[in-house]
Every structure is written in structure tokens, then in C-alpha cells.
Design a protein around this motif. Structure first.
Motif, PDB file in Angstrom:
ATOM      1  N   VAL A 173       1.955  10.545  -0.523  1.00  0.00           N
ATOM      2  CA  VAL A 173       0.699   9.800  -0.541  1.00  0.00           C
ATOM      3  C   VAL A 173      -0.296  10.632  -1.323  1.00  0.00           C
ATOM      4  O   VAL A 173      -0.646  11.749  -0.902  1.00  0.00           O
ATOM      5  N   ASP A 174      -0.714  10.128  -2.473  1.00  0.00           N
ATOM      6  CA  ASP A 174      -1.598  10.879  -3.368  1.00  0.00           C
ATOM      7  C   ASP A 174      -1.010  12.257  -3.698  1.00  0.00           C
ATOM      8  O   ASP A 174      -1.728  13.266  -3.755  1.00  0.00           O
ATOM      9  N   GLY A 175       0.304  12.283  -3.876  1.00  0.00           N
ATOM     10  CA  GLY A 175       0.989  13.526  -4.224  1.00  0.00           C
ATOM     11  C   GLY A 175       1.219  14.469  -3.063  1.00  0.00           C
ATOM     12  O   GLY A 175       1.747  15.574  -3.251  1.00  0.00           O
ATOM     13  N   TRP A 176       0.878  14.030  -1.858  1.00  0.00           N
ATOM     14  CA  TRP A 176       0.951  14.901  -0.675  1.00  0.00           C
ATOM     15  C   TRP A 176       2.063  14.436   0.247  1.00  0.00           C
ATOM     16  O   TRP A 176       2.335  13.248   0.387  1.00  0.00           O
ATOM     17  N   SER A 177       2.726  15.400   0.897  1.00  0.00           N
ATOM     18  CA  SER A 177       3.796  15.078   1.833  1.00  0.00           C
ATOM     19  C   SER A 177       3.585  15.796   3.157  1.00  0.00           C
ATOM     20  O   SER A 177       3.167  16.948   3.196  1.00  0.00           O
ATOM     21  N   ALA A 178       3.878  15.094   4.242  1.00  0.00           N
ATOM     22  CA  ALA A 178       3.835  15.702   5.576  1.00  0.00           C
ATOM     23  C   ALA A 178       5.197  16.234   5.998  1.00  0.00           C
ATOM     24  O   ALA A 178       5.333  16.782   7.084  1.00  0.00           O
TER      25      ALA A 178
ATOM     26  N   GLY B  63       0.814  -1.207   0.000  1.00  0.00           N
ATOM     27  CA  GLY B  63       0.000   0.000   0.000  1.00  0.00           C
ATOM     28  C   GLY B  63       0.847   1.256   0.000  1.00  0.00           C
ATOM     29  O   GLY B  63       2.020   1.249  -0.389  1.00  0.00           O
ATOM     30  N   ASP B  64       0.258   2.361   0.452  1.00  0.00           N
ATOM     31  CA  ASP B  64       0.963   3.644   0.460  1.00  0.00           C
ATOM     32  C   ASP B  64       1.992   3.744   1.571  1.00  0.00           C
ATOM     33  O   ASP B  64       3.034   4.378   1.411  1.00  0.00           O
ATOM     34  N   HIS B  65       1.680   3.154   2.726  1.00  0.00           N
ATOM     35  CA  HIS B  65       2.543   3.394   3.889  1.00  0.00           C
ATOM     36  C   HIS B  65       2.526   2.229   4.870  1.00  0.00           C
ATOM     37  O   HIS B  65       2.755   2.415   6.068  1.00  0.00           O
TER      38      HIS B  65
END
Length: 503
Positions: A138-143, A105-107
Motif C-alpha cells: 500500500v503506497d509502497g509499504w508492507s506490513a 481500492g488498495d485493500h
């Protein structure tokens, strides 16, 4: 020839107990904890009590290397379990033994221990990992935010997967030790109390401790070049604030706001009870984002929060979260009103204290300036939906709900509720329905209709009829025929924080 051996009953029973449960009774832990908005957040099958993170970060390349030791207790018989991690793991051990692992998955990091894990047993998991956090999306987003002099992990509803493996949901809180090695001349800022600082061969290690339960999204890491100020509160709590050395014109305004942290916390104690943690402070890294976040004991503030001058109101907002959101956290992300409605109302109470507009006047102003056809009223603060989790209605309509409660039950019971709630659910989790039940218990009133009107109905609560007005009823003190109320003096500073969680 076969002999039949008859064992004493006690010995037979002990041997049966020693036989492990069948393989069929051991099943994988769920890849999500069951959140209604974020089904893949967190994991099932275990509960973490402590994270020990030993990290090394190179600002020039954004390379983060880490060893995470996770102490947990199993909640079921586990054949496999998941951790949330976006960086690449190189080795995993469970109870000292090498374990198989695979990314999915993503993470998700799926871990299969060498020996299945029995329910209600202590487990130690060690994960070695590395990577460049800014490259994980994740879906083009970063924390993870890169800065000219380092990097920052501070986001909501999740940020942990960018820098450490975890059970990434507020339902699973834990204590933290975070030790970070960075090149000399840089500092590493995290939560809690700075336990130690030492230098060796061009690297400086900073070791931080948070000794009270902390949600994973409230854990933070900032590496950069900071000017650090320290102090102690009147009752001895350490205060540490950190300001990027590259804040430019925003530096003075940021300091004029955040250096009042201890004063604001002292006032909040009079409203919400004793401060729940072991340290205070805030930090302002050199990021381009515009939001702030209630990272536990040490809120994150973007420089843009101070672009128009000092704003203590944003400090009030993030410090109020230490009680409402950090000590008492959501059980499910749909319960976000427990966090944001109260932090916004705290800004209104600060305005009242400072003589710049009472909470009633602010409620009157918000109610009157939002027309009935404004989409603002269609958002339900009690369950706004994932897309509207940080909608302005969750903040302002959420605060209106609290003013409606205050008007309904009176100041004595209202402030007893505000102070008692963080003690009742300290270091735990709660739902909106738990708050409603608690307010009813303290006030002795039935309040379901009031909360339904202000938190769940997708329309503007009705103004009183002429007959009701004649009997003295008002909608937040504003009669139907009254002109638009004057804007309270504090409104511009409060409105300037509307982007406080606009990620």
C-alpha cells in the motif's frame, strides 16, 4: 370477477411482518469506519465478534493459503459490505450461500450477499483466499516482513489485510482462533494460548486462541525456526517466549530482557490492576526492522532492540500496552496518547522502582533539555496528526503530561486513576477526553486547563515566574535559574527505545 378477501387483523399483521423491507432500505456498508487519520481503515455496517483463521504457509515461496470464518452482527440493513484484505479471494459465502465479491481500492473486498442482510442479525462469512503477503503493498509499504526462515505480520496501525480478511480498526475488536500449518521444523507463533500442536505428512499445525477482545492490528503471526521457552506465572498464566535460532550476538541480551516478562507483568499489576488477558510472552524473529510492538499477549521485538545489551525497559513499554492500548484501545487513531504516553510513563515508573531515576527526575530532564524553540513542542500529543502519530513528543511530552497530572492531584488520586481506568474501560475503546473526564471524576478537580497545556498547545509550557517560584512553584521541580539537571541513570536505556514504534 375479483373477490375481495378480508383477513383477520392478527393474520394480516403477521403477513405484513413477513414481507421483507423494500430494496431501497438496504444500502452498502461504508468502506471505512470513520477514523479521522485513516478514512479507509475498517468498514461500516457490521461488528465482528470472532475470527476463526485456518491457514497454511510455505516459507520457501511465501505462499499463504487461508480460510477465514468471520462471525459478525449487522448494524444496519446491508445490501453489500466490505472487508479489508490484500490477498486474492477465491470464494466468499455469507450465511452458507455463495456471494458475489470484487476487489477495490488498495485493500477492500466488496461482498454482495445472495440475500440482503437485515439489521441486528447474526452473520457468518467464510472467505477462501491465497497469495504472497510480501507482494502486497500500500503506497509502497508492507506490513509483512519476510525472514530467511519464514515471515512475520506485526505492524501498526494496520497489518491484518496482509494475512486475513477483517474489519481492520481498533473500534471493532473480536476474539480469535488462529490455526496455522507449516513445514515440519518450523513453528507458527500467534497470540494467546497454544491449544494444540499436531504433525502429519511433513506439516505441523499450531492452533492458538485469544479469548478476550483483540484489535485486528494486535493480531500477529510469525513463522520461522524458533527456540521456545515456556513457564507459568505465580497465578497460573502460561508464559511462552520465542527466539529465532538466528539472532546471533543479540540472542543473550534478548533472553535476558524478555525472560523477565512475568516479573514485569507482576509489577505492572501493582500499578494498573489485574493483567487483562489469558497468556504472556514475547517473540523475537529474525527481522531487519528496529521496532517493537504490543501485539496482544505476545509482543513482537526486533533483534535490534537488544543490539546494545539487555533492555528490560522495552519489555516494560510493550507490556504496559496490554492495559493501555490493548485492553483499552483508541476510538480514533488521533487518541494515540492513550497508548504511547502511558507506555512511556510506565518506563519512568520502572526506573523509579529500580532506583535509577524517579519519574520526577526524568520529567525534569526531558523538560530542561528540550529548548523552547525545539520543534518537539509543536507536536500536540492529544492530536498529533497522522504524520506525527509516533513522534517522540507523543511519548515524552505525553509522559510529561502524566507527571504534571501526578503533581497536580497527588499520588493517591493519581495512582487510583491509573489503576481504575483500565477497569472502567476494560476490553473497550476510549478517547483522550474520556481519560480527562475520568481523572476529574476521581480527583474531584477541574483538569481541562492542565491537559490543554500539555497535550494540545503547540509550545513549551511556561516556566513559573519569579513570584511564582518564590511561592514554591516550579516547572517539574526545576527552578528557572537552575542548571540543567543531571541525566538519570535509566535515561540511556529509555532513550534506546525511542525507535520502539519507528516503523
Amino acid at each position: 370477477m375479483h373477490r375481495r378477501i378480508i383477513l383477520p387483523s392478527a393474520l394480516a399483521a403477521s403477513l405484513l411482518l413477513a414481507i421483507p423491507a423494500s430494496a431501497a432500505s438496504y444500502v452498502p456498508g461504508a468502506p471505512g469506519i470513520g477514523d479521522s487519520y485513516y478514512p479507509t481503515s475498517g468498514n461500516g455496517g457490521y461488528d465482528v465478534s470472532h475470527y476463526d483463521l485456518r491457514l497454511k504457509y510455505q516459507p520457501a515461496t511465501d505462499l499463504l493459503e487461508g480460510t477465514a470464518t468471520i462471525l459478525a452482527t449487522t448494524k444496519q440493513n446491508l445490501s453489500r459490505f466490505n472487508l479489508d484484505l490484500g490477498l486474492k479471494a477465491s470464494e466468499v459465502r455469507v450465511n452458507g450461500r455463495l456471494a458475489r465479491f470484487a476487489a477495490s481500492g488498495d485493500h477492500e473486498l466488496e461482498v454482495t450477499p445472495a440475500v440482503p442482510l437485515e439489521k441486528n442479525k447474526a452473520v457468518t462469512v467464510v472467505v477462501k483466499y491465497a497469495g504472497k503477503p510480501s507482494e502486497f503493498k500500500v503506497d509502497g509499504w508492507s506490513a509483512w516482513a519476510r525472514t530467511p526462515d519464514g515471515g512475520v505480520a506485526a505492524q501498526e496501525p494496520d497489518s491484518a489485510a496482509w494475512w486475513f480478511p477483517s474489519n481492520d480498526h481498533p473500534l471493532d475488536k473480536a476474539t480469535f482462533d488462529v490455526s496455522v500449518s507449516v513445514p515440519d521444523g518450523h513453528q507458527a507463533i500467534s497470540n494467546g494460548v497454544l491449544q494444540a500442536q499436531s504433525s502429519r505428512l511433513g506439516w505441523t499445525r499450531f492452533s492458538w486462541r485469544s479469548n478476550k477482545p483483540q484489535a485486528t492490528y494486535l493480531a500477529t503471526l510469525a513463522v520461522g525456526r524458533f527456540d521456545i521457552t515456556t513457564d507459568r506465572t505465580a497465578n497460573g498464566l502460561p508464559v511462552l517466549n520465542a527466539y529465532s535460532k538466528e539472532l546471533g550476538d543479540n540472542d543473550g541480551a534478548a533472553r535476558a530482557s524478555i525472560e523477565r516478562t512475568a516479573e514485569v507483568a507482576e509489577w505492572l499489576e501493582s500499578v494498573y490492576g489485574p493483567y487483562p488477558f489469558n497468556a504472556l510472552g514475547g517473540y523475537v524473529p529474525n527481522v531487519t526492522s528496529g521496532f517493537a510492538l504490543e501485539t496482544q499477549t505476545r509482543p513482537f521485538y526486533s533483534p535490534r532492540q537488544f543490539a546494545n545489551g539487555a533492555n528490560v525497559s522495552v519489555v516494560v513499554h510493550e507490556l504496559a500496552h496490554q492495559w493501555y492500548g490493548d485492553s483499552v484501545s483508541v476510538r480514533d487513531w488521533k487518541d494515540i496518547w492513550i497508548n504511547e504516553g502511558f507506555a512511556r510513563y510506565s518506563q519512568w515508573l520502572w526506573s523509579e522502582k529500580e532506583g535509577e531515576g524517579t519519574a520526577q527526575e526524568l520529567a525534569d530532564y526531558v523538560y530542561a533539555t528540550r529548548t523552547a524553540d525545539d520543534p518537539f513542542w509543536t507536536v500536540k500529543p492529544g492530536d498529533p496528526g497522522a504524520d506525527n502519530q509516533f513522534h517522540q513528543a507523543v511519548y515524552d511530552r505525553g509522559a510529561l503530561a502524566l507527571q504534571a497530572l501526578r503533581n497536580e492531584i497527588g499520588d493517591e488520586d493519581f495512582f487510583a486513576v491509573l489503576k481504575g481506568w483500565p477497569q472502567e474501560f476494560a476490553y473497550g475503546n476510549a478517547r483522550v477526553s474520556d481519560f480527562v473526564a475520568y481523572a476529574e471524576k476521581v480527583s474531584g478537580r477541574q483538569l481541562a486547563d492542565l491537559f490543554d497545556t500539555w497535550l494540545y498547545q503547540p509550545s513549551k509550557p511556561a516556566e513559573p515566574t519569579a513570584a511564582e517560584e518564590a511561592a514554591g512553584a516550579t516547572a517539574f521541580g526545576v527552578p528557572r535559574t537552575a542548571a540543567k539537571p543531571a541525566q538519570p541513570k535509566s535515561w540511556k536505556k529509555i532513550a534506546a527505545t525511542n525507535t520502539v514504534h519507528d516503523h
